[in-house]
Design a protein around this motif. Structure first.
Motif, PDB file in Angstrom:
ATOM      1  N   ALA A   1       0.779  -1.140  -0.507  1.00  0.00           N
ATOM      2  CA  ALA A   1      -0.165   0.314  -0.232  1.00  0.00           C
ATOM      3  C   ALA A   1       0.645   1.512  -0.192  1.00  0.00           C
ATOM      4  O   ALA A   1       0.614   2.520  -0.524  1.00  0.00           O
ATOM      5  N   THR A   2       1.910   1.222   0.886  1.00  0.00           N
ATOM      6  CA  THR A   2       2.543   2.326   0.740  1.00  0.00           C
ATOM      7  C   THR A   2       3.753   2.960  -0.308  1.00  0.00           C
ATOM      8  O   THR A   2       3.767   3.896  -1.036  1.00  0.00           O
ATOM      9  N   ALA A   3       3.721   1.849  -1.472  1.00  0.00           N
ATOM     10  CA  ALA A   3       4.940   1.774  -2.583  1.00  0.00           C
ATOM     11  C   ALA A   3       3.601   2.317  -3.320  1.00  0.00           C
ATOM     12  O   ALA A   3       3.993   2.866  -4.418  1.00  0.00           O
ATOM     13  N   ARG A   4       2.125   1.770  -3.401  1.00  0.00           N
ATOM     14  CA  ARG A   4       1.958   1.615  -4.664  1.00  0.00           C
ATOM     15  C   ARG A   4       1.579   3.762  -4.180  1.00  0.00           C
ATOM     16  O   ARG A   4       1.284   4.459  -5.299  1.00  0.00           O
ATOM     17  N   HIS A   5       0.823   4.129  -3.021  1.00  0.00           N
ATOM     18  CA  HIS A   5       0.564   5.611  -3.007  1.00  0.00           C
ATOM     19  C   HIS A   5       2.084   6.541  -3.136  1.00  0.00           C
ATOM     20  O   HIS A   5       2.013   7.702  -3.871  1.00  0.00           O
ATOM     21  N   ALA A   6       2.775   5.707  -2.690  1.00  0.00           N
ATOM     22  CA  ALA A   6       4.346   6.596  -2.976  1.00  0.00           C
ATOM     23  C   ALA A   6       4.525   6.731  -4.612  1.00  0.00           C
ATOM     24  O   ALA A   6       4.507   7.703  -4.495  1.00  0.00           O
ATOM     25  N   THR A   7       4.197   6.144  -5.409  1.00  0.00           N
ATOM     26  CA  THR A   7       5.025   5.557  -6.913  1.00  0.00           C
ATOM     27  C   THR A   7       3.720   6.745  -7.272  1.00  0.00           C
ATOM     28  O   THR A   7       4.186   7.588  -8.207  1.00  0.00           O
ATOM     29  N   ILE A   8       2.492   6.230  -7.129  1.00  0.00           N
ATOM     30  CA  ILE A   8       0.657   7.725  -7.465  1.00  0.00           C
ATOM     31  C   ILE A   8       1.705   9.237  -7.364  1.00  0.00           C
ATOM     32  O   ILE A   8       1.257   9.349  -7.900  1.00  0.00           O
ATOM     33  N   SER A   9       1.832   9.316  -5.907  1.00  0.00           N
ATOM     34  CA  SER A   9       2.652  10.750  -6.043  1.00  0.00           C
ATOM     35  C   SER A   9       3.812  11.231  -6.161  1.00  0.00           C
ATOM     36  O   SER A   9       3.301  12.423  -7.191  1.00  0.00           O
ATOM     37  N   VAL A  10       4.869  10.516  -7.187  1.00  0.00           N
ATOM     38  CA  VAL A  10       5.484  10.683  -7.303  1.00  0.00           C
ATOM     39  C   VAL A  10       5.542  10.633  -8.577  1.00  0.00           C
ATOM     40  O   VAL A  10       6.000  11.914  -9.323  1.00  0.00           O
ATOM     41  N   LEU A  11       4.971  10.220  -9.059  1.00  0.00           N
ATOM     42  CA  LEU A  11       4.460  10.237 -10.941  1.00  0.00           C
ATOM     43  C   LEU A  11       3.570  11.507 -11.030  1.00  0.00           C
ATOM     44  O   LEU A  11       3.606  12.317 -12.044  1.00  0.00           O
ATOM     45  N   GLY A  12       2.585  12.197 -10.265  1.00  0.00           N
ATOM     46  CA  GLY A  12       2.268  13.725 -10.502  1.00  0.00           C
ATOM     47  C   GLY A  12       3.630  15.067 -10.144  1.00  0.00           C
ATOM     48  O   GLY A  12       2.565  16.241 -10.608  1.00  0.00           O
ATOM     49  N   GLN A  13       4.274  14.421  -9.749  1.00  0.00           N
ATOM     50  CA  GLN A  13       5.348  16.187  -9.510  1.00  0.00           C
ATOM     51  C   GLN A  13       6.272  16.024 -11.095  1.00  0.00           C
ATOM     52  O   GLN A  13       6.459  15.527 -12.280  1.00  0.00           O
ATOM     53  N   ASP A  14       6.074  17.631 -10.780  1.00  0.00           N
ATOM     54  CA  ASP A  14       6.230  18.332 -12.324  1.00  0.00           C
ATOM     55  C   ASP A  14       8.414  17.727 -12.675  1.00  0.00           C
ATOM     56  O   ASP A  14       8.357  17.108 -13.932  1.00  0.00           O
ATOM     57  N   PHE A  15       8.753  17.612 -11.463  1.00  0.00           N
ATOM     58  CA  PHE A  15      10.029  16.527 -12.328  1.00  0.00           C
ATOM     59  C   PHE A  15       9.842  15.579 -12.845  1.00  0.00           C
ATOM     60  O   PHE A  15      11.095  15.382 -13.825  1.00  0.00           O
ATOM     61  N   ILE A  16       8.952  14.943 -12.728  1.00  0.00           N
ATOM     62  CA  ILE A  16       8.528  13.434 -13.965  1.00  0.00           C
ATOM     63  C   ILE A  16       8.126  14.389 -15.090  1.00  0.00           C
ATOM     64  O   ILE A  16       8.904  13.548 -15.833  1.00  0.00           O
ATOM     65  N   MET A  17       7.893  15.180 -15.152  1.00  0.00           N
ATOM     66  CA  MET A  17       7.102  15.591 -16.459  1.00  0.00           C
ATOM     67  C   MET A  17       8.187  16.171 -16.846  1.00  0.00           C
ATOM     68  O   MET A  17       8.089  15.784 -18.536  1.00  0.00           O
ATOM     69  N   ALA A  18       9.500  16.572 -16.442  1.00  0.00           N
ATOM     70  CA  ALA A  18       9.729  17.149 -16.924  1.00  0.00           C
ATOM     71  C   ALA A  18      11.247  16.158 -17.654  1.00  0.00           C
ATOM     72  O   ALA A  18      11.497  16.759 -18.605  1.00  0.00           O
ATOM     73  N   ALA A  19      11.208  15.325 -16.964  1.00  0.00           N
ATOM     74  CA  ALA A  19      12.358  14.006 -17.406  1.00  0.00           C
ATOM     75  C   ALA A  19      12.029  13.314 -18.579  1.00  0.00           C
ATOM     76  O   ALA A  19      12.185  13.202 -19.699  1.00  0.00           O
ATOM     77  N   VAL A  20      10.371  13.077 -18.570  1.00  0.00           N
ATOM     78  CA  VAL A  20       9.292  12.210 -20.056  1.00  0.00           C
ATOM     79  C   VAL A  20      10.390  13.161 -21.370  1.00  0.00           C
ATOM     80  O   VAL A  20      10.112  13.052 -22.539  1.00  0.00           O
ATOM     81  N   ALA A  21       9.807  14.670 -20.828  1.00  0.00           N
ATOM     82  CA  ALA A  21      10.086  15.676 -21.883  1.00  0.00           C
ATOM     83  C   ALA A  21      11.603  15.989 -22.205  1.00  0.00           C
ATOM     84  O   ALA A  21      11.130  16.786 -23.441  1.00  0.00           O
ATOM     85  N   ARG A  22      12.316  15.177 -21.074  1.00  0.00           N
ATOM     86  CA  ARG A  22      13.674  15.729 -21.866  1.00  0.00           C
ATOM     87  C   ARG A  22      14.064  14.443 -22.885  1.00  0.00           C
ATOM     88  O   ARG A  22      15.296  14.563 -23.235  1.00  0.00           O
ATOM     89  N   GLY A  23      13.128  13.856 -22.829  1.00  0.00           N
ATOM     90  CA  GLY A  23      12.896  12.485 -23.455  1.00  0.00           C
ATOM     91  C   GLY A  23      14.186  11.028 -23.149  1.00  0.00           C
ATOM     92  O   GLY A  23      14.278  10.725 -23.866  1.00  0.00           O
ATOM     93  N   LYS A  24      13.667  10.865 -21.939  1.00  0.00           N
ATOM     94  CA  LYS A  24      14.017  10.203 -20.080  1.00  0.00           C
ATOM     95  C   LYS A  24      13.171   8.991 -21.512  1.00  0.00           C
ATOM     96  O   LYS A  24      12.234   8.891 -20.621  1.00  0.00           O
ATOM     97  N   ARG A  25      14.013   7.606 -21.240  1.00  0.00           N
ATOM     98  CA  ARG A  25      13.481   6.279 -21.477  1.00  0.00           C
ATOM     99  C   ARG A  25      11.978   5.980 -20.246  1.00  0.00           C
ATOM    100  O   ARG A  25      13.054   6.635 -18.932  1.00  0.00           O
ATOM    101  N   PRO A  26      11.560   5.894 -19.701  1.00  0.00           N
ATOM    102  CA  PRO A  26      10.664   4.979 -18.817  1.00  0.00           C
ATOM    103  C   PRO A  26      11.448   4.563 -18.145  1.00  0.00           C
ATOM    104  O   PRO A  26      11.539   4.904 -16.926  1.00  0.00           O
TER     105      PRO A  26
END
Length: 320
Positions: free
Chosen positions: A201-226
């Motif tokens: 439960a902790t890993a699931r909620h933490a992963t969902i929370s991190v995926l919504g952060q701006d730095f994740i969007m920035a990393a994807v925009a820079r072309g990093k692989r999933p």
């Protein structure tokens, strides 16, 4: 003084104060139990003999004096002598601690190996209904079933059908690793179920929370692989709450093994403490609970150090 050093000193001072408070509570709670050591040892003896026994073990002295003597010896590493067996408590703990630590370590490893992948996978595939629904079902079931119920079911099934495992026999790891594993896996699995639910439960909620952060969007925009985004950003940031829950769960395990050790006849500290409580063996119970509290506090202090390693900003914010 640097921020990290100040942070470490604050944590150490807090741990020492907590341990002192635990020592006071343990001593008071043990002596507040109905009955006394004399009632267990010589229940039908005349009062004169009971007074002699109390005087021999210092139980007739004021509680403050008894507490001071016990705390002073404990600080020096002397945990006293068992009132029943007359054996040094520290020696008994040294003999039984590896058994309890092994079972607790196996339970924690099982919880991490199962809970972290399922929790992260559920968080990453939140758009698919089946995966998160299944993870919630598994996590809810794991957290809702008490470990003694799981232990009783395992005991019933595997006492009728061995299926490679052994029950009621304990082989030291140094003597025969395979035989040791056959006797340790069932009690470890019974204890791990709660950990699987908590970590999942902790890993699931933490992963969902991190995926919504701006730095994740920035990393994807820079072309990093999933896969690179998950390894470098998601797992690192989602690891902080997982470390917290693992520290709490591991601290619980040292005391939580009591019932499981009794069920599977494991010669660990938990079983030793049960007999200490039943026999009003104050020295054993005080030392055992104090050991569990120390272990719990050390784990939380270690978790704080890992927070600072994963995110140095935490040490700076808590050091101010």
């Amino acid at each position: 003084m640097s921020t990290v050093a100040r942070y470490a000193l604050v944590r150490i001072a807090s741990a020492c104060l907590t341990l002192f408070g635990v020592a006071v509570l343990i001593f008071g709670a043990i002596h507040a139990l109905p009955g006394s050591f004399e009632d267990v040892l010589v229940p039908q003896a005349p009062q004169e003999l009971r007074d002699q026994i109390a005087a021999r073990y210092g139980l007739d002295r004021p509680l403050v004096e008894q507490f001071g003597m016990w705390l002073g010896r404990a600080i020096q590493g002397d945990l006293g002598v068992s009132l029943i067996t007359q054996q040094p408590v520290a020696a008994e703990f040294a003999r039984r601690l590896p058994v309890t630590v092994e079972i607790a370590g196996l339970a924690t490893a099982i919880a991490l190996l199962v809970g972290v992948p399922l929790g992260v996978l559920s968080g990453l595939t939140g758009h698919r209904r089946l995966v998160p629904a299944t993870s919630r079902l598994v996590g809810g079931f794991a957290m809702s079933v008490p470990d003694f119920v799981v232990g009783a079911v395992l005991l019933y099934v595997f006492s009728r059908y061995s299926l490679w495992f052994t029950i009621g026999e304990w082989t030291p790891l140094a003597d025969d690793p395979i035989a040791n594993l056959r006797g340790a896996l069932l009690p470890a699995f019974a204890l791990s179920l709660l950990g699987i639910g908590l970590v999942l439960a902790t890993a699931r909620h933490a992963t969902i929370s991190v995926l919504g952060q701006d730095f994740i969007m920035a990393a994807v925009a820079r072309g990093k692989r999933p896969g690179t985004v998950v390894r470098q950003h998601v797992l690192r940031n989602a690891g902080i709450p997982v470390i917290t829950i693992v520290a709490i769960y591991s601290g619980y395990l040292l005391g939580g093994t009591i019932i499981v050790e009794m069920l599977f006849s494991v010669p660990g500290i938990g079983r030793y403490l049960i007999f200490g409580v039943l026999n009003r063996d104050y020295t054993v119970v005080q030392a055992g609970v104090m050991l569990a509290a120390t272990f719990f506090i050390l784990l939380n202090t270690l978790a704080d150090a890992l927070y600072a390693a994963l995110d140095p900003r935490l040490a700076g914010s808590q050091g101010r």
